[in-house]
Motif scaffolding. Structure first.
Motif, mmCIF file in Angstrom:
data_model
loop_
_atom_site.group_PDB
_atom_site.id
_atom_site.type_symbol
_atom_site.label_atom_id
_atom_site.label_comp_id
_atom_site.label_asym_id
_atom_site.label_seq_id
_atom_site.Cartn_x
_atom_site.Cartn_y
_atom_site.Cartn_z
ATOM 1 N N ASP A 147 14.475 90.066 -55.553
ATOM 2 C CA ASP A 147 15.548 90.306 -54.589
ATOM 3 C C ASP A 147 16.708 91.058 -55.201
ATOM 4 O O ASP A 147 17.570 91.521 -54.500
ATOM 5 C CB ASP A 147 16.040 88.977 -54.016
ATOM 6 N N HIS A 167 5.451 84.525 -54.522
ATOM 7 C CA HIS A 167 6.432 84.954 -53.523
ATOM 8 C C HIS A 167 5.789 85.339 -52.203
ATOM 9 O O HIS A 167 6.435 85.948 -51.368
ATOM 10 C CB HIS A 167 7.260 86.130 -54.040
ATOM 11 N N SER A 214 14.028 88.234 -48.307
ATOM 12 C CA SER A 214 13.833 87.849 -49.691
ATOM 13 C C SER A 214 14.882 86.827 -50.061
ATOM 14 O O SER A 214 16.071 87.072 -49.981
ATOM 15 C CB SER A 214 13.930 89.062 -50.595
#
Lengths: 630, 715
Positions: free
Chosen positions: A63, A272, A435
């Motif tokens: 991010d 993720h 994110s």
């Protein structure tokens, strides 16, 4: 036919030896003993994780920035044959034998070293003397903070390299503009400007500041071209289109291509996944795809489904129910329906499965042919394990009293009717991948600083500490250079204001061409410092001293500019000129001295306690001194 | 003002026709470049319409609407003279209070929540005052545009846009700060523009008048809300530009330039600053009773308020062992025992006893003073436990250490030792109540006692968390001061000696206001208005009423007007760029066109467009909660830009038509059509401001049926 043989074949090479010497010195200063310390240093612990994930081709999203920088670091690992097997969990942890430390750190160090010839070239392209250019390169060479930042697996040196490259190529392009528009070299430098800009943005979003600056300068130069009546309208349009293509279209395309490469490289499912949409996850090897493989595309009546909340915030979860019921009374005295609980559960579970049922039919089986559920249909959802209907009614929800409670309906045979019909509405916008990675969210860190601390260098960052000897590495600048850079900025601003006001009254202190040089140098150097520094005052994220390094680089370039200007235009007599040169030499030796003094904490040489105490020039510096005798 | 008369002989008659057509005023002499009678009549007409539209149904609804609950309450505070705290500077609320006072409102209505009926209380004075100021916006905008464009149709178009904008009407009809802010803001812009047009007669009486009026209005705008800063910026940029031009004029001697410079410093810096400080002086002079705002301010300040328990009390000045004291994070809360939390109100659990680290002082020993750098223990008076810290995580802020009460009857361990340090002092100095800002450093771990500002959950009584932070940074969170101080052996002093000076109060109140403003953060998951919503009129604000049976007022701009404004901004950008490029490229234009374009489009339009940018863009960078009504100052500029742009555009294109009568007809027809469009849309949307009762717009029988053009509108 063989006419060309009549002339001798001559190769004329012109080598700027000082440039070569500077480059060699730069390489030496940045590359010497690169694999020391053989331990995780500061943010290597952060970037290293990404390198490992690249090596293992596991999908991730960072991010904090775009992927180019991570990919370049990973390239180093790839060339060094890194297999990605290292647990990046602690700063100071020893590297195991399979980690090619040297090659991981090589690219940033190389980028840092190449900044030195770039600085030299920029000053030359700004039409300052070779002496000034030499000075700029030497100052960059002897800047301890830039050395420290270059010698580890960090992104700033790569960022600064691309920023300087973009500036240099734009200057080269602009200088070619007058004589040879649309020549090959002109095109090359223009294209390189765009490419370098997009690379800078691709490494860190901070590169955007310099990109904007260059766009503004290009716009200004084009505006001046508009006023040139000798140029035809057609050629102006051509110029405009060329600039638009090279400075806008190509950077955007390149930026997108970084992401394309990133996604092409990472095809395995990883930690993720969940912040992406389910559709994307299904495309990753070993992730959701394993489950969804071969499952029907369309939902039909009778289908067994799981429902995931699209937002995934604060965590992804699936609609879930289990046999427990809501408490009859909540702590604050409100009542509930005492029906079966419906929750959102962040783990995959057999209780997440629901069956879509047509309210008009009794049976749950899929009819043949299956009837797909469409937008606007009214359905019932049956919980697979407990076979109860998803229900809502006019009872306040447990935590949000303004919303209705959702439950699975248990028929208590009371007056509360089942309200278990649901309308399916398809939302057209696909879920936006959000994110949210928490690791750096807390704004407090032992070495975080405020932007105001940076100009005076009231803060430092301890990067690494040897567990037994006193050897340590700090991000600590060359005190002398930082102070002189500030002075140079102040002098530049004051002199510019003075000249401006005097010129307004038609008093010309310096010749017109010198004034033009002065202004264009200021646009780049002061402008670069301003755009890379001031935005940090508006940011709310955690700030560290290394964020200042790009701005500092521009500020350092200003020092030789100001010095040359002072010596050329303000020292009138020969005597004052030579005195000024003597002062400059004295000042430069103090820069060298400061470099020498702080180089032990730059390179991590062992030091005794007394030596460390001597290095603590400012009280606010955090030099780690072991307590003795305790 | 015959300044630029010659160049505009051409459009002159055209404008008069427009005037006559629109206003029915008799035509002025065709030779005169200005028809003052027509303009005066037009001004009268727009003023009349403006007042009529703002005062129409002003008493409705007779209950508290939206933020009236805040500003009406604050007006009452002034009438009752109780001290309160608000994130905005005081002028707006003082004026509301004054209006209420003069109109016979006695300050007794509690203004508790929106929807409370006013009953017999006289609220019309306050509403009327706000509506009066709101009505003045229209003539101000009219005059400004007239001055910038020298074109009556442009000014009329602007005036009609503002008269018939439902949003502007609604916002002017209630007890709010916005009409007051916008009044000063437009006043400043108008005075600035007028002053610019007096530039050919510097130092004349009218020049001085407009220059000082600019300063007065700037002070007013700043005094109502900090948003006034944007108009200060606008005027500042204009002044710098002005001075730069003067500097380039070699006919002016440096002495004259110095006079110009000093005149601006005097009128635009010193005068507003003085007025601004005077407002605060009045504010503090009026509010002399203790009230709900005390806790936001430092103890020294609180001692000045009648009714505060620090008022007129006398306590020992220097701290000695043993003593009891409140310790108070500077400025803001008090600390409380056992689990250590800061507590925003005062009670007995806030008392601590200071002891030396190595001995318990008995009552017979002589007084010893606490000095900077001493190591002390703090014993909680009620529970006899020591203030203690150790290397465990704090409950909420995981990176800090936990602070607890420890030990029995004052005996603890070495983790109870704190070093007391006064900020900005040398070792060995005495510590004084209220004035010394102190820091408590934990001796064993080196951490600093601070309040993290986070609220603890239920088990902590929703008080504020106290932690020991290992990050040695200078923040107000870790500064404390002694407030209550009980020591029978020490002579008591009166707190009057601590009286802070006016400048200190001023600075302190600004710190508190700035902190308050940045503290207005949106809560998680709260849907807030985003700046990009505003120009497209995406969502309004409910002023009153929700249900079908309620009297509903909804703050929403007239969509036709707002979308016209939005479209015009793009159009203006296009026109301005092409004009600038054409001028730069030296495209063949008649000198008349050139002058007209550069003066009206680039100069006049540019000023207004800059105003719009300055009042709009900064909101994108603000972290605080934003509301739709924050856009209205920018909307004023946007409306003026619309007037100027359409006038120029129609004038420019109609000139390519021949014969000239067609051209004139097209030009006038265009302006009239725009005005009619605006009036008709107002006819459609007027219930938004003047109140809707009955079914919602989704019901076909509602008067608003079919007008809910966007799903996000809530009526």
């Amino acid at each position: 036919m063989l006419g060309f043989l009549k002339n001798p074949v001559v190769v004329t090479a012109e080598i700027n030896l000082s440039l070569v010497a500077l480059t060699v010195m730069g390489l030496m200063s940045r590359l010497w003993g690169l694999s020391y310390p053989r331990a995780v240093v500061f943010d290597e612990v952060y970037y290293g994780q990404f390198v490992s994930l690249y090596m293992k081709r596991i999908f991730f999203v960072d991010d904090s920035g775009p992927p180019l920088g991570h990919m370049l670091l990973a390239l180093g690992g790839y060339l060094g044959g890194f297999d990605g097997n290292f647990l990046w969990n602690r700063i100071g942890a020893e590297y195991s034998m399979n980690v090619p430390v040297c090659s991981l750190r090589f690219l940033p160090a190389l980028a840092g070293a190449l900044c030195i010839p770039l600085a030299y070239q920029i000053l030359v392209e700004l039409h300052f003397s070779h002496c000034a250019a030499l000075g700029a390169a030497l100052l960059i060479l002897l800047e301890n903070s830039l050395i420290t930042q270059s010698r580890f697996m960090l992104l700033e040196s790569i960022l600064i390299f691309f920023i300087l490259l973009a500036v240099l190529s734009y200057l080269k392009f602009y200088n070619l503009q007058r004589h040879s528009s649309f020549s090959g070299r002109w095109c090359f430098w223009l294209l390189l400007t765009g490419v370098a800009c997009s690379c800078a943005v691709g490494v860190k979003y901070m590169g955007l500041f310099t990109y904007m600056l260059l766009l503004a300068i290009a716009g200004l130069h084009f505006w001046h071209m508009l006023g040139d009546r000798t140029l035809s309208n057609v050629s102006l349009v051509c110029h405009f289109l060329a600039r638009g293509l090279a400075l806008l279209v190509i950077p955007v395309a390149m930026y997108l291509s970084f992401f394309y490469v990133h996604l092409a490289l990472l095809y395995r499912s990883g930690p993720h996944d969940q912040i992406m949409t389910s559709a994307f996850q299904a495309s990753l090897e070993g992730g959701l795809a394993r489950i969804t493989q071969g499952q029907p595309l369309e939902v039909a009546y009778g289908s067994q489904i799981t429902l995931r909340n699209v937002l995934g915030k604060p965590m992804q979860c699936w609609l879930h129910s289990h046999t427990n019921t809501y408490p009859i009374r909540y702590e604050n005295g409100r009542g509930s329906s005492h029906q079966q609980q419906v929750t959102c559960y962040p783990f995959k579970d057999v209780n997440n499965w629901w069956i879509v049922k047509d309210p008009g039919m009794q049976q749950l089986v899929v009819s043949n042919p299956p009837r797909p559920v469409r937008h606007g249909h009214i359905v019932q959802l049956v919980h697979g394990i407990t076979t109860r209907y998803l229900n809502t009614h006019d009872v306040a929800a447990p935590l949000s009293p303004h919303s209705q409670e959702v439950s699975c309906y248990i028929d208590y045979n009371i007056s509360m009717p089942a309200q278990n019909l649901w309308r399916v509405k398809k939302s057209e916008s696909a879920g936006r991948p959000v994110s949210i990675l928490p690791p750096r969210s807390d704004t407090e860190h032992k070495y975080s600083s405020s932007a105001l601390d940076w100009i005076t260098m009231d803060t430092n960052i301890a990067y690494w500490l040897h567990p037994t000897s006193g050897a340590q590495i700090h991000l600590l600048g060359n005190v002398c250079t930082w102070a002189s850079a500030n002075v140079a900025a102040v002098v530049y601003t004051c002199l510019s204001l003075w000249y401006l006001i005097r010129r307004r009254r038609k008093i010309y202190d310096i010749p017109e061409d010198a004034w033009q040089l002065w202004v264009s140098a200021g646009q780049i150097c002061v402008g670069g410092w301003v755009v890379n520094y001031l935005p940090f005052f508006l940011m709310e994220k955690t700030l560290f001293l290394y964020h200042y390094l790009p701005a500092l680089t521009f500020q350092i370039l200003l020092i030789p500019i100001v010095l040359q200007h002072l010596s050329d235009h303000l020292c009138r007599s020969l005597l004052s000129k030579s005195m000024f040169s003597a002062l400059v030499v004295a000042w430069f030796s103090s820069v060298c001295f400061a470099y020498r003094t702080f180089s032990p904490v730059t390179y991590g040489e062992p030091l005794s306690v007394a030596e460390l105490k001597d290095l603590r020039w400012k009280d606010s510096w955090n030099i780690l001194i072991r307590k003795q005798g305790r | 003002m015959p300044a630029a008369g010659g160049g505009r002989a051409g459009p002159g008659p055209l404008r008069q026709r427009g005037t006559r057509r629109l206003q029915g005023t008799p035509p002025a002499s065709p030779l005169s470049p200005r028809p003052p009678a027509g303009r005066r009549a037009a001004l009268g007409l727009v003023t009349l319409l403006s007042f009529a539209s703002r005062f129409h149904r002003l008493p409705e609804p007779p209950h508290v609407c939206w933020d009236e609950t805040h500003f009406g309450k604050m007006g009452s505070y002034y009438i009752n003279r109780t001290f309160f705290f608000d994130v905005h500077p005081p002028l707006g609320k003082m004026l509301i209070g004054l209006a209420g006072y003069l109109s016979g409102y006695d300050g007794t209505f509690p203004f508790q929540k929106p929807g409370d009926r006013y009953e017999q209380h006289n609220y019309m004075g306050m509403r009327g005052f706000c509506a009066f100021l709101g009505s003045c916006l229209v003539p101000f905008a009219y005059l400004t545009v007239l001055e910038l464009s020298k074109s009556l149709p442009a000014a009329l178009l602007t005036a009609f846009i503002l008269i018939f904008d439902t949003g502007c009407i609604t916002l002017s009809q209630y007890i709010l700060l916005d009409p007051i802010l916008m009044f000063f803001l437009m006043g400043a812009v108008l005075s600035m523009v007028k002053c610019n047009s007096c530039a050919d007669r510097p130092f004349s009486a009218s020049w001085w008048l407009w220059l000082s009026l600019t300063g007065v209005n700037l002070a007013g705008a700043m005094g109502v809300k900090f948003v006034g800063l944007f108009v200060v910026l606008l005027v500042g940029l204009n002044t710098i530009n002005d001075l730069w031009d003067l500097l380039g004029n070699l006919n002016l001697s440096l002495v004259t330039f110095g006079k110009h410079f000093l005149a601006r410093v005097l009128c635009l810096i010193l005068l507003p600053l003085t007025l601004y400080m005077a407002m605060f002086a009045v504010h503090f002079a009026v509010l002399n009773k203790s009230g709900p705002g005390d806790g936001f301010f430092s103890s020294a300040f609180q001692s000045q308020l009648i009714g505060n328990n620090l008022h007129n009390v006398s306590i020992p000045e220097q701290d000695g062992y043993p003593l009891s004291c409140h310790c108070d994070p500077y400025p803001g809360g008090l600390c409380r025992g056992e689990g250590i939390y800061t507590y925003l109100h005062k009670d007995l659990n806030n008392l601590w006893i200071i002891k030396k680290h190595d001995s318990d002082a008995d009552s017979s020993s002589p007084v010893e003073f606490v000095r900077h750098g001493d190591i002390i223990r703090l014993e909680h008076k009620e529970t006899s436990r020591n203030l203690h810290s150790h290397q465990h995580e704090a409950p909420l802020t995981r990176k800090h250490f936990q602070v607890t009460g420890y030990g029995i009857n004052g005996t603890g361990d070495s983790n109870d030792f704190w070093r007391i340090e006064v900020v900005g002092r040398r070792a060995g100095r005495l510590i004084k109540v209220l004035r010394s800002k102190i820091r408590l450093t934990h001796v064993a771990t080196g951490c600093i006692l601070g309040s993290s500002g986070k609220t603890l959950p239920k088990w902590g009584w929703e008080q504020v968390e106290v932690t020991c932070t290992p990050y040695v940074k200078e923040t107000p969170n870790s500064l404390w001061n002694f407030e209550d101080h009980i020591n029978p052996k020490l002579p008591n002093i009166s707190l009057d000696v601590l009286k802070p000076s006016f400048v200190e109060i001023l600075l302190e109140s600004h710190m508190v206001m700035i902190r308050g403003n940045s503290g207005l953060k949106p809560k998680d998951n709260e849907v807030t208005s985003k700046p990009w919503h505003w120009p497209i009129n995406y969502q309004g604000l409910r002023f009153s009423g929700v249900n079908e049976t309620d009297y509903r007022v909804y703050l929403l701009g007239n969509p036709v007007v707002w979308w016209l404004n939005l479209f015009t901004i793009g159009l203006y950008l296009l026109i301005a760029i092409s004009t600038a490029v054409a001028l730069k490229r030296g495209v063949q234009l008649t000198s008349e066109h050139k002058g007209e374009l550069s003066r009206v489009v680039l100069c006049g339009g540019g000023q207004v467009a800059l105003g719009w940018l300055l009042h709009y863009l900064p909101f994108f960078m603000m972290g605080r909660v934003l509301y739709f009504h924050h856009y209205f100052p920018a909307m004023l500029f946007s409306s003026m830009l619309t007037g100027i742009t359409w006038d120029t555009l129609l004038k420019f294109f109609s000139q390519f038509l021949s014969p000239s009568t067609t051209a004139r007809r097209v030009y006038e027809g265009g302006i009239v059509a725009l005005i009619l469009l605006i009036v008709y849309s107002f006819y459609l949307f007027h219930p938004l401001s003047y109140g809707m009762i009955g079914p919602m717009a989704s019901d076909p029988s509602s008067p608003m049926a079919g007008l809910r053009w966007m799903d996000s509108w809530e009526f």
